[in-house]
Design an enzyme around this catalytic site. Structure first.
Site, PDB file in Angstrom:
ATOM      1  CG  HIS A 185      37.158  41.523  41.293  1.00 35.45           C
ATOM      2  ND1 HIS A 185      37.164  40.930  42.537  1.00 35.45           N
ATOM      3  CD2 HIS A 185      37.677  40.598  40.446  1.00 35.45           C
ATOM      4  CE1 HIS A 185      37.663  39.699  42.435  1.00 35.45           C
ATOM      5  NE2 HIS A 185      37.983  39.485  41.167  1.00 35.45           N
ATOM      6  CB  CYS A 186      38.779  45.410  45.610  1.00 35.93           C
ATOM      7  SG  CYS A 186      37.326  46.459  45.831  1.00 35.93           S
ATOM      8  CB  ALA A 187      36.899  42.626  49.275  1.00 34.26           C
ATOM      9  CB  THR A 188      32.860  45.171  48.367  1.00 32.39           C
ATOM     10  OG1 THR A 188      33.642  46.367  48.385  1.00 32.39           O
ATOM     11  CG2 THR A 188      33.041  44.429  49.693  1.00 32.39           C
ATOM     12  NE  ARG A 189      34.635  50.213  47.263  1.00 34.38           N
ATOM     13  CZ  ARG A 189      35.217  51.320  47.683  1.00 34.38           C
ATOM     14  NH1 ARG A 189      35.793  52.135  46.815  1.00 34.38           N
ATOM     15  NH2 ARG A 189      35.242  51.620  48.964  1.00 34.38           N
TER      16      ARG A 189
END
Length: 458
Positions: free
Chosen positions: A27-31
């Site tokens: 995952h990244c910041a939003t996804r």
């Protein structure tokens, strides 16, 4: 809350084809990024109907599900807890590099190189804005030493920009980053004629063999990028052939010797000319009269965001700042981003659906903070018309910004956070606020009147 997140995670696994269709998750910041084996097994409609999901799309081997900041961490934890194979973003990047056509892979590589150096350029832009604010409030009252101090803050990153680029290129292409730093520093060594002074006609280049001009590469991006790419490949090639007992000494020595020679005499002159041509074309678009550049860039930038290759513009913005200390591109893309937020806000306020309202309103706030993916994929693009009308709003805001030649002191932050890049003067700040209000306002009004009704939920 934990039970709800676990239920969402379990339903998500089934919606993407079950455990057997998932290679890894990250995952990244939003996804939440899911590497899938067969994209045909994904039930995207089912995914998008899940609670807390703000949108989903497939791109080059990754199925990306947008949850938003904070929520994505909790869903990821539950996915891991139920046995999904975890991978780091770097591991997924290595797998993703094998996906897509050559152009997609090239543009992703540009993003991998330039994104890590953006934070220091953001900080530099903020320093420049605050210096302008202070000097306008207290004109002539600041001591010379204070101005010298601010120049250290604002000029250092761009004075040594080739070192940052070469470092990142060596890192991405598998070389030793420290060799990349030294190679980049060699390109701006004070012993070489300063590129800015040569450009101004104050000094002449050094000429080797009577016809090869040699200068420093202050503010250059493409020559350092190419030198980093070739240097990393050369270092890896040498390490496979130099005896282990001599590797520590001989490999760095040969890499730096060969690369600085190639960079100064061959790569630098060639790719400086290429860079000048690219910047000339880009500046031609920016200089189009009567606000046409704003109409084009403000109206179309978010279309490029959908493709995921918008990081290519980082190179352009970095070069603009290195050349002039100002960035007109930021204001134009800010208009496009604010407009997506305005359209999502209209959908959120107009709909009677509690689920859509709970999705659209936070997504619009995210866009006003500079992150449009939740608004685009979760709301506007899902219903088509809000997205198209947001493009119209972006064009309107970009048109206004272009008419007044609005320019930022930095890059990479937009809309509300981006205000800090326009505090150099009261007029600049007012124009920036008006740009955002026009873009968001036009998109909001058009979406409210023509772009959305609850009948579209069916």
């Amino acid at each position: 809350m934990a039970d709800e997140n676990r239920r969402i995670a379990e339903e998500l696994v089934q919606a993407v084809g079950g455990e057997e269709n998932i290679s890894s998750i990250a995952h990244c910041a939003t996804r939440l990024r899911i590497m899938v084996k067969d994209k045909e097994k994904i039930d995207q409609d089912r995914v998008e109907e899940l609670d807390k999901v703000k949108g989903a799309f497939y791109n080059a081997g990754q199925f990306q599900v947008i949850f938003g900041t904070g929520t994505v961490n909790r869903i990821h934890e539950q996915m891991v807890a139920i046995g999904m194979p975890e991978a780091s973003k770097s591991e997924q990047k290595e797998e993703t590099k094998k996906q897509g056509n050559w152009l997609q892979r090239l543009l992703r590589t540009f993003g991998d190189i330039f994104v890590p150096i953006i934070p220091v350029l953001v900080a530099t832009g903020l320093f420049m804005g605050f210096r302008g604010l202070i000097t306008n409030i207290f004109p002539g009252a600041l001591p010379d030493n204070f101005l010298l101090y601010t120049e250290v803050l604002t000029d250092t990153a761009f004075a040594f920009l080739p070192a940052l680029v070469a470092w990142s290129a060596f890192r991405v292409f598998g070389g030793s980053p420290v060799i990349g730093i030294v190679l980049g520093l060699m390109l701006v060594n004070p012993a070489l004629p300063n590129a800015y002074e040569v450009g101004a006609g104050d000094i002449d280049p050094l000429y080797f063999f009577g016809f090869i001009p040699v200068i420093g590469y202050q503010g250059s991006v493409l020559p350092a990028f190419i030198a980093g790419f070739v240097g990393a490949k050369l270092e890896k090639w040498l390490r496979q052939r130099v005896p282990e007992a001599l590797d520590l000494i001989l490999t760095p020595f040969l890499t730096l010797l060969i690369m600085i020679t190639a960079a100064l005499f061959v790569l630098g002159p060639i790719f400086s000319a290429v860079e000048a041509g690219i910047m000339g074309g880009a500046n031609f678009v920016l200089d189009l009269p009567f606000g046409i550049s704003g109409l084009i860039i403000g109206g179309l930038h978010q279309v490029i965001v959908i493709t995921g290759v918008h990081h290519i513009f980082n190179l352009f913005e970095i070069q603009l700042l290195a050349d002039n200390g100002l960035n007109p591109f930021n204001a134009l893309i800010t208009a496009g981003i604010a407009a997506q937020g305005g359209a999502a806000l209209a959908v959120g306020l107009k709909t009677k659906s509690k689920k859509l309202k709970a999705l659209a309103l936070p997504s619009s706030l995210s866009a006003f903070l500079g992150i449009t993916e939740p608004a685009i994929f979760g709301v506007n693009l899902r219903y088509i018309k809000p997205f198209v009308l947001a493009l119209v709003g972006g064009a309107a805001g970009g048109f206004f910004a272009s008419l007044f030649n609005l320019q930022a002191t930095g890059m990479a932050i937009t809309v509300i956070p981006g205000t800090l890049l326009y505090v150099e003067s009261a007029i600049t700040l007012i124009l920036y606020i008006l740009t955002n209000l026009i873009a968001a306002g036009v998109a909001f009004a058009l979406t409210w009147l023509f772009g959305f009704s609850d009948d579209m939920l069916d």
